[in-house]
Design an enzyme around this catalytic site. Structure first.
Site, PDB file in Angstrom:
ATOM      1  N   ALA A  63       0.841  -1.203   0.000  1.00 34.96           N
ATOM      2  CA  ALA A  63       0.000   0.000   0.000  1.00 34.96           C
ATOM      3  C   ALA A  63       0.878   1.256   0.000  1.00 34.96           C
ATOM      4  CB  ALA A  63      -0.886  -0.013   1.237  1.00 34.96           C
ATOM      5  N   GLY A 102      -0.577  -5.658  -0.325  1.00 29.48           N
ATOM      6  CA  GLY A 102      -1.446  -5.412  -1.468  1.00 29.48           C
ATOM      7  C   GLY A 102      -0.789  -5.819  -2.781  1.00 29.48           C
ATOM      8  N   GLU A 105      -1.431  -9.426  -3.047  1.00 26.19           N
ATOM      9  CA  GLU A 105      -2.875  -9.628  -3.247  1.00 26.19           C
ATOM     10  C   GLU A 105      -3.256  -9.311  -4.691  1.00 26.19           C
ATOM     11  OE1 GLU A 105      -3.936  -7.262   0.261  1.00 26.19           O
ATOM     12  OE2 GLU A 105      -5.199  -8.931   0.894  1.00 26.19           O
ATOM     13  N   GLU A 125       1.233  -7.710   6.859  1.00 23.80           N
ATOM     14  CA  GLU A 125       0.307  -6.849   7.614  1.00 23.80           C
ATOM     15  C   GLU A 125       0.265  -7.153   9.100  1.00 23.80           C
ATOM     16  OE1 GLU A 125      -0.224  -8.202   4.724  1.00 23.80           O
ATOM     17  OE2 GLU A 125      -1.125  -6.747   3.362  1.00 23.80           O
TER      18      GLU A 125
END
Ligand code: NAD
Length: 691
Positions: A63, A102, A105, A125
């Site tokens: 992120a 992210g 992901e 995370e």
């Protein structure tokens, strides 16, 4: 084509290249760029498959942290993922560098993933007290299975490309220097072989067998109970992975979202995020010009091969340096070196080192009984007995032999660095390098900046901490510096409470329940009561226990008795000693204190002392104090350290309780000026950070 996205076509393959330095974080422009690129590929009839690749040093590294705390702007990540996953044409992620959070992901939404051997994937995370909230907990179990997913996500540990391929996260490892070409070849092969359009969301073969199987999750919780205690994120991750087994994909996604927001709003995650940023802040030192030169360190010296000296020696050996180790007697030297060898051999037995490496490290020790052996060392760290007289003698001797420009460091726990520096002819070369026990394990290095410590000496100490893999916290000179000074307030109160008739067992329970690995009395038994109880003329419980030969676990018992499995029961002898000392000292008995009050008595004086440490400028900022307490004393990470925790409780409430204690127990509880001021202004310690 956008500013950071380039689209090209090669042999019927659409290549979307994102270039957003430094790490292609998934900020707004990147999200827009990816959607635009993939849609170009979808719309172009000549394109049969699409590759997402990044320019620069890495794939999407996660992120965009600059967007944290701001109102998110569309398109959000799930919208980007939808475009990718629902593409009617194959989408292949071509990964180099790191695909974290992210970034991974996103790759999991592609139909296939290829990576170069040096690439790393991970979902870190958890270290921020969060979980991968964009499908990571639902997709990872679907491709690597439930048990592997639990480990992968709760550990947050990154995985290199090859093991990631073996686990199933990556479909192919390609040539290190030919990612783009090999990804194109891979995509072409998908087309020619008419490979299935693999959407991870539809893959249930690895999770279906666990549907309704709650045992595997209960076992996992049990196995990790100790490591996960108090952390909220690990528990929520387990629940999400369980949901991946029990729910359909869309329900699982919804559940993940709920669990994510629960964490985002939790004190635990707020604390862990605070620690994450605070840790990066400690090396930012006011009054240390950015262009300060560090000194070259090629050879280290350590004086004293006891508990601390041995560990400090290992730290330098681990940096790859030769270390001159000086002791008073051959016996002490042999004992110290024997312990270093044993530590390394234990590491080797665990498979974390080879025996050749053990021998190579040991061969770098230059043992000596002569100070003259230190004459060519670039830094000499003293770790002899904690006595000013002894330290002054030792520093005079070092001063006589050390070469010009050598750094003279003391590992003293409490003593005045300026007084030590003053006996040398070079006070500007003297600094405190205060390690925590075990010195080769604990991640804190407190660097004590004396009145005359040269900037280059400070900056070299910071660099050394980094090379040792430790977090430095810079402290000014005072009795006990930051961590020991603050924590001594906890010991004072705990010692006082047992004299008032509160059971050590109850105090230990309160400490444990707060999140410390063990309470103060169990800890004292583990460390050895003689470490703190010896040489004191005062009448203390510890001193009396030592006199009775009850040194703690090493002598069969201290405050507690221990059975062969180290199970502790409160010692009747200790109970008698406590009563006897209390009577002799005339301590007023107050045995019925609530657990809430016991906790406040243990830790609010610590907060108060930390406040003074900041007020006096001993620490640069409250967050440095938090880091010192977490990394030096295992203060629970999910509490964020004493200053962060105090802010959560509210400084007004802390002041009120301290004043109540002050009226009951005396001046020791008087709130510090800074605490009073902040409480009055309704402000927080956090308001003093980032200065
Ligand atoms: P220790 O008793 O285990 O070791 C001290 C060693 O120094 C002994 O082996 C002794 O023989 C040697 N020594 C004493 N005088 C010497 C001299 N003149 N020349 C050479 N060697 C000499 O003590 P320790 O626990 O390792 O503590 C050492 C220092 O580190 C102290 O200042 C202590 O306060 C500090 N410290 C200790 C801890 C801890 O938890 N033990 C933590 C941080 C800092």
């Amino acid at each position: 084509m956008t500013e950071i996205m380039e689209f090209e076509k090669i042999d019927g393959i659409g290549i979307v290249t994102i270039h957003s330095p430094p790490v292609n974080a998934l900020g707004l422009a990147v999200r827009q760029g990816i959607i635009a690129g993939v849609q170009l590929g979808i719309a172009d009839n000549e394109v049969k498959a699409i590759i997402i690749i990044c320019a620069g040093r890495t794939f999407f590294a996660g992120a965009d942290i600059t967007e944290f705390g701001k109102v998110p702007v569309e398109p959000h990540l799930p919208a980007v993922f939808n475009v990718i996953e629902n593409s009617p044409k194959y989408v292949v992620a071509a990964i180099h560098g790191t695909a974290l959070g992210g970034g991974l992901e996103l790759a999991l939404n592609c139909h296939y993933r290829v990576a170069v051997p040096s690439a790393v994937v991970g979902l870190p995370e958890v270290s921020l007290g969060l979980l991968p909230g964009a499908g990571g907990t639902q997709r990872i179990p679907r491709i690597i299975g439930i048990e592997a997913a639990l480990d992968f996500i709760t550990s947050g540990k990154p995985m290199k490309a090859k093991p990631a391929m073996e686990a199933g996260i990556i479909d192919a490892v390609v040539d290190e220097n030919a990612l783009k070409q090999d990804a194109i070849a891979f995509a072409k092969n998908l087309i020619t072989t008419n490979a299935p359009m693999l959407k991870v969301r539809d893959r249930n073969e690895k999770v279906a067998q666990f549907r309704g199987n709650s045992q595997v999750f209960a076992d996992y919780r049990k196995k990790n109970a100790r490591a996960f205690r108090g952390f909220k994120a690990q528990e929520n991750i387990i629940k999400c992975v369980e949901a991946a087994a029990n729910m359909n994909f869309d329900e699982g996604m919804e559940f993940e979202r709920k669990m994510f927001f629960e964490l985002l709003n939790s004190d635990e995650s707020a604390a862990q995020r605070h620690v994450f940023f605070a840790q990066r802040e400690t090396a930012r030192i006011p009054n240390l010009p950015a262009d300060t030169q560090s000194r070259d360190i090629k050879k280290a010296g350590v004086i004293g091969a006891g508990t601390m000296g041995g560990g400090i020696c290992m730290n330098y050996l681990n940096m790859g340096l030769p270390v001159v180790l000086v002791e008073q007697t051959q016996e002490a030297l042999d004992r110290g070196i024997g312990i270093i060898r044993k530590n390394y051999e234990t590491t080797a037995q665990k498979g974390k080192m080879t025996m050749e490496q053990v021998e190579a490290r040991m061969a770098q020790i230059i043992p000596s009984l002569e100070y003259s052996a230190l004459s060519d060392c670039d830094i000499i760290t003293e770790a002899v007995f904690e006595s000013m007289a002894v330290k002054l003698e030792v520093f005079k001797k070092i001063d006589a032999v050390a070469k010009a420009g050598a750094i003279l460091a003391s590992n003293t726990s409490f003593l005045d660095i300026d007084e030590i520096a003053a006996v040398t002819s070079r006070p500007s070369d003297v600094v405190g390098n205060h390690y925590f026990s075990p010195a080769n394990v604990m991640p804190l290095l407190e660097i004590v900046r004396g009145a005359k410590t040269d900037n280059s000496v400070l900056s070299t100490s910071l660099a050394i901490a980094k090379k040792m893999g430790k977090t430095p916290v810079v402290s000014g000179v005072c009795f006990g510096f930051i961590a020991n000074r603050a924590m001594s307030k906890r010991s004072e109160q705990c010692n006082m409470m047992i004299l008032e008739g509160v059971s050590p067992e109850l105090i230990d329970k309160v400490g444990y329940d707060y999140g410390f690995a063990m309470g103060p009395f169990k800890m004292a038994d583990l460390v050895g009561l003689d470490v703190t109880g010896r040489d004191s003329n005062e009448l203390t419980v510890r001193g009396e226990l030592v006199r009775l030969g009850r040194l703690g676990q090493k002598s069969g018992g201290g405050f507690y008795d221990y059975d062969e499995n180290r199970n502790a029961t409160l010692s009747p002898i200790a109970v008698e000693v406590i009563k006897d000392v209390a009577q002799k000292l005339g301590v007023v008995q107050r045995p019925n204190q609530s657990e809430t009050d016991i906790l406040a008595r243990m830790l609010y004086p610590v907060i108060n002392e930390c406040s003074k440490i900041v007020e006096e400028g001993i620490a640069h900022r409250p967050s440095d104090v938090d880091i010192a307490m977490i990394f030096g004393y295992n203060w629970p990470v999910y509490r964020g350290g004493p200053m962060f925790w105090a802010d959560l409780i509210g400084l007004n409430n802390i002041v009120q309780k301290l004043e109540e204690f002050a009226s009951l127990y005396g001046e020791a509880f008087k709130p510090s000026d800074l605490l009073l001021k902040l409480a009055k202004e309704n402000a927080s310690f956090a308001s003093l950070n980032r200065k």
